[in-house]
Design a protein around this motif. Structure first.
Motif, PDB file in Angstrom:
ATOM      1  N   ASP A 116      23.481 -38.056 -13.808  1.00 40.34           N
ATOM      2  CA  ASP A 116      23.116 -38.766 -15.506  1.00 40.34           C
ATOM      3  C   ASP A 116      22.821 -39.954 -14.602  1.00 40.34           C
ATOM      4  N   GLU A 117      23.291 -40.647 -13.219  1.00 43.04           N
ATOM      5  CA  GLU A 117      23.171 -41.334 -12.896  1.00 43.04           C
ATOM      6  C   GLU A 117      24.048 -43.185 -12.467  1.00 43.04           C
ATOM      7  N   ALA A 118      25.557 -42.398 -13.541  1.00 39.07           N
ATOM      8  CA  ALA A 118      26.446 -43.125 -13.952  1.00 39.07           C
ATOM      9  C   ALA A 118      26.636 -43.747 -11.714  1.00 39.07           C
ATOM     10  N   PRO A 119      27.681 -44.423 -12.503  1.00 35.26           N
ATOM     11  CA  PRO A 119      28.724 -44.959 -10.626  1.00 35.26           C
ATOM     12  C   PRO A 119      29.590 -43.720 -10.301  1.00 35.26           C
ATOM     13  N   VAL A 120      29.535 -43.260  -9.759  1.00 34.38           N
ATOM     14  CA  VAL A 120      30.940 -41.896  -8.662  1.00 34.38           C
ATOM     15  C   VAL A 120      31.401 -43.086  -7.168  1.00 34.38           C
ATOM     16  N   PRO A 121      32.371 -43.358  -7.878  1.00 37.18           N
ATOM     17  CA  PRO A 121      33.507 -44.834  -6.627  1.00 37.18           C
ATOM     18  C   PRO A 121      33.267 -43.433  -5.518  1.00 37.18           C
ATOM     19  N   LEU A 122      33.302 -43.563  -4.713  1.00 37.04           N
ATOM     20  CA  LEU A 122      33.177 -42.409  -3.127  1.00 37.04           C
ATOM     21  C   LEU A 122      34.493 -42.544  -2.892  1.00 37.04           C
ATOM     22  N   ARG A 123      35.151 -43.376  -2.797  1.00 40.00           N
ATOM     23  CA  ARG A 123      36.343 -43.078  -1.955  1.00 40.00           C
ATOM     24  C   ARG A 123      37.230 -42.583  -3.375  1.00 40.00           C
ATOM     25  N   GLY A 124      36.939 -43.106  -4.759  1.00 36.56           N
ATOM     26  CA  GLY A 124      37.611 -42.031  -5.619  1.00 36.56           C
ATOM     27  C   GLY A 124      37.759 -40.414  -5.166  1.00 36.56           C
ATOM     28  N   LEU A 125      37.379 -39.599  -4.796  1.00 37.72           N
ATOM     29  CA  LEU A 125      36.887 -38.444  -4.102  1.00 37.72           C
ATOM     30  C   LEU A 125      37.594 -37.729  -3.044  1.00 37.72           C
ATOM     31  N   LEU A 126      38.693 -38.813  -2.270  1.00 41.67           N
ATOM     32  CA  LEU A 126      38.630 -38.734  -1.392  1.00 41.67           C
ATOM     33  C   LEU A 126      40.303 -37.623  -1.297  1.00 41.67           C
ATOM     34  N   PRO A 127      40.454 -36.553  -0.431  1.00 39.32           N
ATOM     35  CA  PRO A 127      39.940 -36.932   1.171  1.00 39.32           C
ATOM     36  C   PRO A 127      38.653 -35.761   0.791  1.00 39.32           C
ATOM     37  N   ALA A 128      37.951 -35.474   1.468  1.00 39.58           N
ATOM     38  CA  ALA A 128      36.952 -35.067   1.224  1.00 39.58           C
ATOM     39  C   ALA A 128      36.153 -34.756   2.473  1.00 39.58           C
ATOM     40  N   VAL A 129      34.693 -33.726   2.067  1.00 36.66           N
ATOM     41  CA  VAL A 129      33.462 -33.405   3.603  1.00 36.66           C
ATOM     42  C   VAL A 129      32.835 -33.691   2.863  1.00 36.66           C
ATOM     43  N   ILE A 130      31.947 -34.545   3.685  1.00 35.36           N
ATOM     44  CA  ILE A 130      30.629 -35.604   3.202  1.00 35.36           C
ATOM     45  C   ILE A 130      29.692 -35.097   4.188  1.00 35.36           C
ATOM     46  N   ILE A 131      28.717 -34.540   3.295  1.00 35.01           N
ATOM     47  CA  ILE A 131      27.588 -33.767   3.427  1.00 35.01           C
ATOM     48  C   ILE A 131      26.851 -34.323   2.948  1.00 35.01           C
ATOM     49  N   LEU A 132      25.740 -35.079   3.770  1.00 34.14           N
ATOM     50  CA  LEU A 132      23.886 -35.893   3.896  1.00 34.14           C
ATOM     51  C   LEU A 132      22.773 -34.920   4.224  1.00 34.14           C
ATOM     52  N   LEU A 133      22.281 -34.512   2.974  1.00 28.88           N
ATOM     53  CA  LEU A 133      21.207 -34.268   2.831  1.00 28.88           C
ATOM     54  C   LEU A 133      19.612 -34.798   3.292  1.00 28.88           C
ATOM     55  N   ASP A 134      20.024 -35.458   3.545  1.00 31.13           N
ATOM     56  CA  ASP A 134      18.297 -36.189   3.328  1.00 31.13           C
ATOM     57  C   ASP A 134      17.502 -36.011   4.326  1.00 31.13           C
ATOM     58  N   GLY A 135      17.718 -35.504   5.459  1.00 34.47           N
ATOM     59  CA  GLY A 135      17.711 -34.744   6.794  1.00 34.47           C
ATOM     60  C   GLY A 135      16.887 -32.830   6.198  1.00 34.47           C
ATOM     61  N   CYS A 136      17.799 -32.147   5.985  1.00 32.15           N
ATOM     62  CA  CYS A 136      17.782 -30.757   5.381  1.00 32.15           C
ATOM     63  C   CYS A 136      18.655 -30.567   4.378  1.00 32.15           C
ATOM     64  N   PRO A 137      18.321 -29.536   3.533  1.00 27.94           N
ATOM     65  CA  PRO A 137      18.840 -29.093   2.500  1.00 27.94           C
ATOM     66  C   PRO A 137      19.993 -28.174   3.072  1.00 27.94           C
ATOM     67  N   CYS A 138      20.039 -27.749   3.982  1.00 28.50           N
ATOM     68  CA  CYS A 138      20.935 -26.729   4.492  1.00 28.50           C
ATOM     69  C   CYS A 138      21.769 -25.908   2.973  1.00 28.50           C
ATOM     70  N   PRO A 139      21.688 -25.460   2.375  1.00 24.16           N
ATOM     71  CA  PRO A 139      22.728 -24.586   1.381  1.00 24.16           C
ATOM     72  C   PRO A 139      23.428 -24.074   2.032  1.00 24.16           C
ATOM     73  N   ASP A 140      22.498 -23.126   3.488  1.00 25.20           N
ATOM     74  CA  ASP A 140      23.533 -21.969   3.811  1.00 25.20           C
ATOM     75  C   ASP A 140      24.958 -23.156   4.565  1.00 25.20           C
ATOM     76  N   ARG A 141      25.190 -23.963   5.325  1.00 23.35           N
ATOM     77  CA  ARG A 141      26.015 -25.166   5.523  1.00 23.35           C
ATOM     78  C   ARG A 141      27.201 -25.538   4.550  1.00 23.35           C
ATOM     79  N   VAL A 142      26.127 -25.788   3.595  1.00 24.64           N
ATOM     80  CA  VAL A 142      26.667 -26.774   2.477  1.00 24.64           C
ATOM     81  C   VAL A 142      28.051 -25.247   2.158  1.00 24.64           C
TER      82      VAL A 142
END
Length: 236
Positions: A116-142
């Motif tokens: 919804d384009e609402a801001p989400v503080p990333l540090r509010g989701l810790l601990p976390a595994v963060i996966i950057l998908l801008d190079g590959c969607p990689c659904p199986d790895r997710v």
């Protein structure tokens, strides 16, 4: 012996014969009467002696001017003369150094956006595994990361789009009721923190503990066994 002058006077006593064109020569008894004529003669002699020295007095300024001209010409000659190595004397570029490993550093306080384009503080989701998908969607790895993540550890996918799409995170048929948190980073703050550009066919993984410290970075997500132990340790 001298001859008489035109007025009939004989030559001065004691003097040799003089040219007749000199006229009458009178030798006074008192030599002081000749002081005026002597001073005039001395002035004439000094003026005559000073005339040859005038070129010498002008020689010093001419010498200074000549030295200045020669110095200027030498400088122009040195600047304009082509050198053999001109164009090849540029400084060598600094050798490439890979970016520092973000492991051990604090995750920056970034605000990403949700569907919804609402801001989400990333540090509010810790601990976390963060996966950057801008190079590959990689659904199986997710799906593998979601299945292996212990309770309390968030699984977050991040794309570089303006807003994420549901298919960019949650794979079909997740193994439990938990969902992947799907976010977007249109400003590229997370990728800038990593110092590594996106690579086609590769998804980058960050493991971040509850204190906000990056514990590990994988440039390519790879099989879950490559980081399972570190992922489980995030729940501690």
């Amino acid at each position: 012996m001298g001859k008489p002058d035109a007025e009939g006077h004989g030559p001065a006593e004691g003097l040799p014969g003089l040219p007749p064109e000199w006229g009458r020569v009178v030798v006074p008894d008192d030599a002081s009467t000749l002081a005026t004529e002597a001073a005039q003669v001395r002035r004439e002699l000094r003026r005559a002696a000073g005339r040859p020295g005038r070129p010498h007095a002008m020689g010093l300024p001419l010498l200074v001017l000549l030295v200045a001209v020669i110095t200027t010409m030498a400088g122009l000659f040195a600047v304009t003369w082509p050198r053999a190595n001109r164009g090849t004397d540029r400084p060598n570029p600094a050798p490439y150094s890979p970016p520092a490993d973000p492991a051990g550093r604090a995750l920056p306080a970034l605000d990403l956006v949700d569907e919804d384009e609402a801001p989400v503080p990333l540090r509010g989701l810790l601990p976390a595994v963060i996966i950057l998908l801008d190079g590959c969607p990689c659904p199986d790895r997710v799906s593998d990361a979601l299945a292996a993540a212990p309770p309390g550890v968030s699984v977050v996918t991040v794309t570089g789009a303006r807003r994420p799409t549901p298919t960019s995170g949650n794979p079909a048929g997740p193994t439990d009721s938990r969902q992947v948190r799907v976010l977007a980073d249109p400003a590229g703050g997370l990728r800038s923190f990593l110092g590594r550009p996106a690579r086609s066919g590769a998804a980058t993984v960050l493991l971040v503990d509850r204190t906000g410290t990056v514990t590990r970075v994988l440039p390519d997500i790879g099989p879950i066994d490559a980081y399972r132990d570190e992922l489980l340790a995030l729940a501690a």
